[in-house]
Motif scaffolding. Structure first.
Motif, PDB file in Angstrom:
ATOM      1  N   ILE A  69     -54.337  -7.669  61.444  1.00 56.83           N
ATOM      2  CA  ILE A  69     -54.810  -9.319  62.164  1.00 56.83           C
ATOM      3  C   ILE A  69     -54.484  -9.507  63.556  1.00 56.83           C
ATOM      4  O   ILE A  69     -55.419  -9.842  63.510  1.00 56.83           O
ATOM      5  N   ALA A  70     -53.540  -9.360  63.307  1.00 49.38           N
ATOM      6  CA  ALA A  70     -52.304  -9.859  64.454  1.00 49.38           C
ATOM      7  C   ALA A  70     -53.129  -9.510  65.932  1.00 49.38           C
ATOM      8  O   ALA A  70     -53.715  -9.884  66.487  1.00 49.38           O
ATOM      9  N   MET A  71     -54.444  -8.775  65.592  1.00 51.29           N
ATOM     10  CA  MET A  71     -54.016  -7.256  66.733  1.00 51.29           C
ATOM     11  C   MET A  71     -55.290  -7.640  67.113  1.00 51.29           C
ATOM     12  O   MET A  71     -55.638  -8.296  68.515  1.00 51.29           O
ATOM     13  N   ALA A  72     -55.724  -8.054  66.041  1.00 47.18           N
ATOM     14  CA  ALA A  72     -57.768  -8.475  65.976  1.00 47.18           C
ATOM     15  C   ALA A  72     -58.044  -9.952  66.909  1.00 47.18           C
ATOM     16  O   ALA A  72     -59.027 -10.195  67.518  1.00 47.18           O
ATOM     17  N   VAL A  73     -57.162 -10.717  66.356  1.00 43.55           N
ATOM     18  CA  VAL A  73     -57.015 -12.039  67.254  1.00 43.55           C
ATOM     19  C   VAL A  73     -56.338 -12.307  68.102  1.00 43.55           C
ATOM     20  O   VAL A  73     -56.793 -12.497  69.178  1.00 43.55           O
ATOM     21  N   VAL A  74     -55.079 -11.631  68.410  1.00 43.29           N
ATOM     22  CA  VAL A  74     -55.119 -11.637  70.286  1.00 43.29           C
ATOM     23  C   VAL A  74     -55.614 -10.879  71.187  1.00 43.29           C
ATOM     24  O   VAL A  74     -55.635 -11.328  72.197  1.00 43.29           O
ATOM     25  N   LEU A  75     -56.069  -9.639  71.098  1.00 45.04           N
ATOM     26  CA  LEU A  75     -57.903  -8.809  71.747  1.00 45.04           C
ATOM     27  C   LEU A  75     -58.606  -9.823  71.671  1.00 45.04           C
ATOM     28  O   LEU A  75     -58.964 -10.414  72.588  1.00 45.04           O
ATOM     29  N   SER A  76     -59.390 -10.744  70.557  1.00 43.29           N
ATOM     30  CA  SER A  76     -60.203 -11.518  70.566  1.00 43.29           C
ATOM     31  C   SER A  76     -60.025 -12.861  71.449  1.00 43.29           C
ATOM     32  O   SER A  76     -60.642 -13.225  72.331  1.00 43.29           O
ATOM     33  N   GLY A  77     -58.700 -13.140  71.491  1.00 39.26           N
ATOM     34  CA  GLY A  77     -58.280 -14.461  72.414  1.00 39.26           C
ATOM     35  C   GLY A  77     -58.468 -13.984  73.894  1.00 39.26           C
ATOM     36  O   GLY A  77     -58.755 -14.559  74.808  1.00 39.26           O
ATOM     37  N   THR A  78     -58.147 -12.508  73.680  1.00 38.45           N
ATOM     38  CA  THR A  78     -57.853 -11.656  75.302  1.00 38.45           C
ATOM     39  C   THR A  78     -59.159 -12.221  75.859  1.00 38.45           C
ATOM     40  O   THR A  78     -59.540 -12.609  76.757  1.00 38.45           O
ATOM     41  N   ALA A  79     -60.273 -11.645  75.274  1.00 45.93           N
ATOM     42  CA  ALA A  79     -61.266 -11.154  75.658  1.00 45.93           C
ATOM     43  C   ALA A  79     -62.346 -12.297  75.878  1.00 45.93           C
ATOM     44  O   ALA A  79     -62.745 -12.654  76.913  1.00 45.93           O
ATOM     45  N   ILE A  80     -61.913 -14.195  75.172  1.00 41.85           N
ATOM     46  CA  ILE A  80     -62.598 -15.088  75.278  1.00 41.85           C
ATOM     47  C   ILE A  80     -61.753 -15.321  76.596  1.00 41.85           C
ATOM     48  O   ILE A  80     -62.708 -16.503  77.025  1.00 41.85           O
ATOM     49  N   THR A  81     -60.295 -15.575  76.972  1.00 44.11           N
ATOM     50  CA  THR A  81     -60.443 -16.004  77.904  1.00 44.11           C
ATOM     51  C   THR A  81     -60.079 -15.434  79.191  1.00 44.11           C
ATOM     52  O   THR A  81     -60.807 -16.093  79.936  1.00 44.11           O
ATOM     53  N   ILE A  82     -60.454 -14.033  79.358  1.00 45.09           N
ATOM     54  CA  ILE A  82     -61.030 -13.221  79.895  1.00 45.09           C
ATOM     55  C   ILE A  82     -62.389 -13.693  80.284  1.00 45.09           C
ATOM     56  O   ILE A  82     -62.621 -13.062  81.633  1.00 45.09           O
ATOM     57  N   ASN A  83     -63.156 -13.859  79.790  1.00 46.86           N
ATOM     58  CA  ASN A  83     -64.365 -15.024  80.200  1.00 46.86           C
ATOM     59  C   ASN A  83     -64.847 -16.183  80.632  1.00 46.86           C
ATOM     60  O   ASN A  83     -64.696 -16.106  81.644  1.00 46.86           O
ATOM     61  N   LEU A  84     -64.194 -17.362  79.935  1.00 50.90           N
ATOM     62  CA  LEU A  84     -63.250 -18.051  80.824  1.00 50.90           C
ATOM     63  C   LEU A  84     -62.840 -17.557  82.499  1.00 50.90           C
ATOM     64  O   LEU A  84     -63.324 -18.884  83.388  1.00 50.90           O
ATOM     65  N   ALA A  85     -61.807 -17.338  82.606  1.00 52.43           N
ATOM     66  CA  ALA A  85     -61.413 -16.969  83.803  1.00 52.43           C
ATOM     67  C   ALA A  85     -62.215 -16.750  84.853  1.00 52.43           C
ATOM     68  O   ALA A  85     -62.042 -17.213  86.257  1.00 52.43           O
ATOM     69  N   THR A  86     -62.683 -15.427  84.071  1.00 50.79           N
ATOM     70  CA  THR A  86     -63.725 -14.584  85.821  1.00 50.79           C
ATOM     71  C   THR A  86     -65.483 -16.098  85.783  1.00 50.79           C
ATOM     72  O   THR A  86     -65.622 -16.404  86.269  1.00 50.79           O
ATOM     73  N   GLY A  87     -65.393 -16.904  84.938  1.00 47.93           N
ATOM     74  CA  GLY A  87     -66.004 -17.887  85.273  1.00 47.93           C
ATOM     75  C   GLY A  87     -65.902 -19.014  85.789  1.00 47.93           C
ATOM     76  O   GLY A  87     -66.426 -19.882  87.218  1.00 47.93           O
ATOM     77  N   TRP A  88     -64.739 -19.555  85.321  1.00 39.77           N
ATOM     78  CA  TRP A  88     -63.868 -20.533  86.040  1.00 39.77           C
ATOM     79  C   TRP A  88     -62.507 -19.716  87.409  1.00 39.77           C
ATOM     80  O   TRP A  88     -61.971 -20.032  87.446  1.00 39.77           O
ATOM     81  N   MET A  89     -63.062 -19.219  87.757  1.00 39.37           N
ATOM     82  CA  MET A  89     -62.403 -18.437  89.758  1.00 39.37           C
ATOM     83  C   MET A  89     -61.088 -18.699  89.870  1.00 39.37           C
ATOM     84  O   MET A  89     -60.268 -18.569  89.826  1.00 39.37           O
ATOM     85  N   ASN A  90     -61.440 -19.900  90.165  1.00 41.32           N
ATOM     86  CA  ASN A  90     -60.253 -20.725  90.698  1.00 41.32           C
ATOM     87  C   ASN A  90     -59.146 -21.624  89.683  1.00 41.32           C
ATOM     88  O   ASN A  90     -57.953 -22.307  90.194  1.00 41.32           O
ATOM     89  N   ASN A  91     -58.980 -21.636  88.258  1.00 42.93           N
ATOM     90  CA  ASN A  91     -58.796 -21.377  87.788  1.00 42.93           C
ATOM     91  C   ASN A  91     -57.305 -21.232  87.235  1.00 42.93           C
ATOM     92  O   ASN A  91     -57.075 -19.837  86.298  1.00 42.93           O
ATOM     93  N   LEU A  92     -56.210 -21.788  87.521  1.00 45.86           N
ATOM     94  CA  LEU A  92     -54.723 -21.407  87.396  1.00 45.86           C
ATOM     95  C   LEU A  92     -54.254 -20.981  85.872  1.00 45.86           C
ATOM     96  O   LEU A  92     -53.583 -20.260  85.900  1.00 45.86           O
ATOM     97  N   TRP A  93     -55.352 -21.742  85.395  1.00 48.47           N
ATOM     98  CA  TRP A  93     -54.409 -21.940  83.944  1.00 48.47           C
ATOM     99  C   TRP A  93     -54.773 -20.816  82.631  1.00 48.47           C
ATOM    100  O   TRP A  93     -54.430 -20.418  82.314  1.00 48.47           O
ATOM    101  N   ALA A  94     -56.534 -20.875  83.090  1.00 43.34           N
ATOM    102  CA  ALA A  94     -57.473 -19.429  82.847  1.00 43.34           C
ATOM    103  C   ALA A  94     -56.704 -18.080  83.088  1.00 43.34           C
ATOM    104  O   ALA A  94     -56.204 -17.184  82.287  1.00 43.34           O
ATOM    105  N   TRP A  95     -56.247 -17.633  84.672  1.00 41.07           N
ATOM    106  CA  TRP A  95     -55.564 -16.303  84.437  1.00 41.07           C
ATOM    107  C   TRP A  95     -54.706 -16.033  84.193  1.00 41.07           C
ATOM    108  O   TRP A  95     -54.198 -14.930  83.779  1.00 41.07           O
TER     109      TRP A  95
END
Length: 93
Positions: free
Chosen positions: A15-41
């Motif tokens: 469960i821990a791995m699934a949660v962390v990987l899902s969070g990583t995928a969502i964060t990568i999606n947001l970071a690529t959408g907000w290209m210059n957002n330092l917090w997302a990266w």
């Protein structure tokens, strides 16, 4: 929770791995959408490190779950497809 229980050894790390990987995928999606957002990266970097930590946790749990090797030697009589080992037990072939 009992020491060595299935929840501790299998379910919690999975469960821990699934949660962390899902969070990583969502964060990568947001970071690529907000290209210059330092917090997302920064979130991508931190969640990638968390993925590595959970992977290491899974590796160590797997390493501890391996049964200890047992070595035995024959010190008795070997005849007629029956081996009598040092403690008197008979083992059929």
């Amino acid at each position: 929770m009992a020491q060595g229980s299935a929840t501790r050894r299998v379910i919690a790390p999975t469960i821990a791995m699934a949660v962390v990987l899902s969070g990583t995928a969502i964060t990568i999606n947001l970071a690529t959408g907000w290209m210059n957002n330092l917090w997302a990266w920064l979130g991508v970097v931190l969640l990638t490190a968390a993925t590595a930590a959970v992977s290491y946790w899974l590796y160590k749990a797997q390493d501890q779950a391996q049964p200890a090797s047992v070595e035995r030697s024959v010190t008795g009589d070997v005849s007629n497809s029956t081996v009598i080992i040092g403690d008197g037990n008979q083992v059929q072939r």
